[in-house]
Design an enzyme around this catalytic site. Sequence first.
Site, PDB file in Angstrom:
ATOM      1  N   ASP A  60      45.504 -14.813  25.777  1.00  0.00           N
ATOM      2  CA  ASP A  60      45.269 -15.790  24.709  1.00  0.00           C
ATOM      3  C   ASP A  60      46.486 -15.775  23.782  1.00  0.00           C
ATOM      4  OD1 ASP A  60      44.327 -17.368  22.662  1.00  0.00           O
ATOM      5  OD2 ASP A  60      42.727 -16.003  22.058  1.00  0.00           O
TER       6      ASP A  60
ATOM      7  N   GLU B  45      48.613 -19.981  15.400  1.00  0.00           N
ATOM      8  CA  GLU B  45      47.284 -20.545  15.652  1.00  0.00           C
ATOM      9  C   GLU B  45      46.189 -19.576  15.241  1.00  0.00           C
ATOM     10  OE1 GLU B  45      43.631 -21.311  18.239  1.00  0.00           O
ATOM     11  OE2 GLU B  45      44.862 -19.525  17.953  1.00  0.00           O
ATOM     12  N   GLU B  46      46.423 -18.290  15.478  1.00  0.00           N
ATOM     13  CA  GLU B  46      45.376 -17.290  15.248  1.00  0.00           C
ATOM     14  C   GLU B  46      45.040 -17.093  13.776  1.00  0.00           C
ATOM     15  OE1 GLU B  46      43.577 -16.172  17.455  1.00  0.00           O
ATOM     16  OE2 GLU B  46      44.648 -16.128  19.371  1.00  0.00           O
TER      17      GLU B  46
ATOM     18  N   ASP C 269      44.539 -24.062  26.078  1.00  0.00           N
ATOM     19  CA  ASP C 269      44.180 -22.763  25.503  1.00  0.00           C
ATOM     20  C   ASP C 269      43.304 -22.018  26.503  1.00  0.00           C
ATOM     21  OD1 ASP C 269      43.746 -20.656  23.604  1.00  0.00           O
ATOM     22  OD2 ASP C 269      43.827 -22.098  21.968  1.00  0.00           O
TER      23      ASP C 269
ATOM     24  N   HIS D  59      40.261 -11.506  22.916  1.00  0.00           N
ATOM     25  CA  HIS D  59      40.647 -10.701  21.761  1.00  0.00           C
ATOM     26  C   HIS D  59      40.367  -9.218  21.963  1.00  0.00           C
ATOM     27  CE1 HIS D  59      41.161 -14.003  18.473  1.00  0.00           C
ATOM     28  NE2 HIS D  59      41.659 -14.374  19.649  1.00  0.00           N
TER      29      HIS D  59
END
Length: 352
Positions: free
Chosen positions: A177, A209-210, A232, A319
Amino acid sequence: MDEDQFNFFKGLVETTGPSGYEAEAQSLWRSRLEGVVDSMETDSLGNCMATLNNSGKPSVLLDAHIDEIGFIVRYIDDDGFVYFAAIGGFDPSTLPGNRVRIVGRRGPVLGVVGRKAVHLMEADDRKKAPDIKDLWIDVGARGREEAESLLAVGDAGGRANGLERMHGDFVTANSLDDRAGSYVIAEVMRAVANGGLRACVQAGSSTQEEIGLRGARVTAYHSNADIGIAVDVTSTADIPHGSKTDIGDLRVGAGPILARGPNTNPRVFERLVNAASSEGAPFQVEADATGTGTNQNVMYIARSGMATGLLSIPTRYLHSSSEVLCLADVDATVAVLSRFLRDLDETVDLTP
């Protein structure tokens, strides 16, 4: 995915680059497209934009974020242990024992996230998830001075689990990711650069983005494209206790996932479905009732609006230190998006 492509994919995934510190990963991404695209630029946020066929119509922006979740050095104590704040969304219970890489003043510094050993915990503490403020990073320093010769407050890093092959074409790593998406848009640009392209295509490798979809806000505004496709990763239901009723029957190895909902232009969705069918590529459909939490959310309302779509690569354990995906899904995403672009011409009607 041939050997050259796999090596590029592996290099992207194994390069440390949390939000705001993506420069090394962006350098690798840019080098993949040098001599392939017509132009390339990098803005003040670190976003990279590569363009093919600038005078073509319609104009299309491909977006994938190159940042990963990570951490920033906040304090170094007298014993040389490093305290940190999270960059992006972590489950703290997945952190103790993780190997990490910090981009320090002399280069990369390897460390380990520390926590009191289970043998030394009180019974009640063993039942609790740790708080990030109670964790630290051990870099092997013998004191503050030695640690500060390697690191400084404000240095950042991420997990340091390399890419490993599993059974078949499954792989695992900590930053799939969204390095998987960054890989896809680079390989799509290489695939469609060989001719026959009537649209103008821009590939935006976006940052941050995170921590709030920041980079894509800028690239979408700058691009002012007619069409925007975000690439994504997304979670799946094909694990124990996975809920199909919550997210749909989404599986790793069953092809890219096409989003359908208010953020997705119905004509773009139809053209993505047609592209997948033309390529004989498997695909899945995900229903997004309000928004997707991806860069698509800011792309579709940029300037006067952008006709957007979202292609997601099914991925387990997002994550975490060991995310899992299938390389066949990555290849299929490249094929579908390449066909989608080749089929566009100036007569396309995107009116819902």
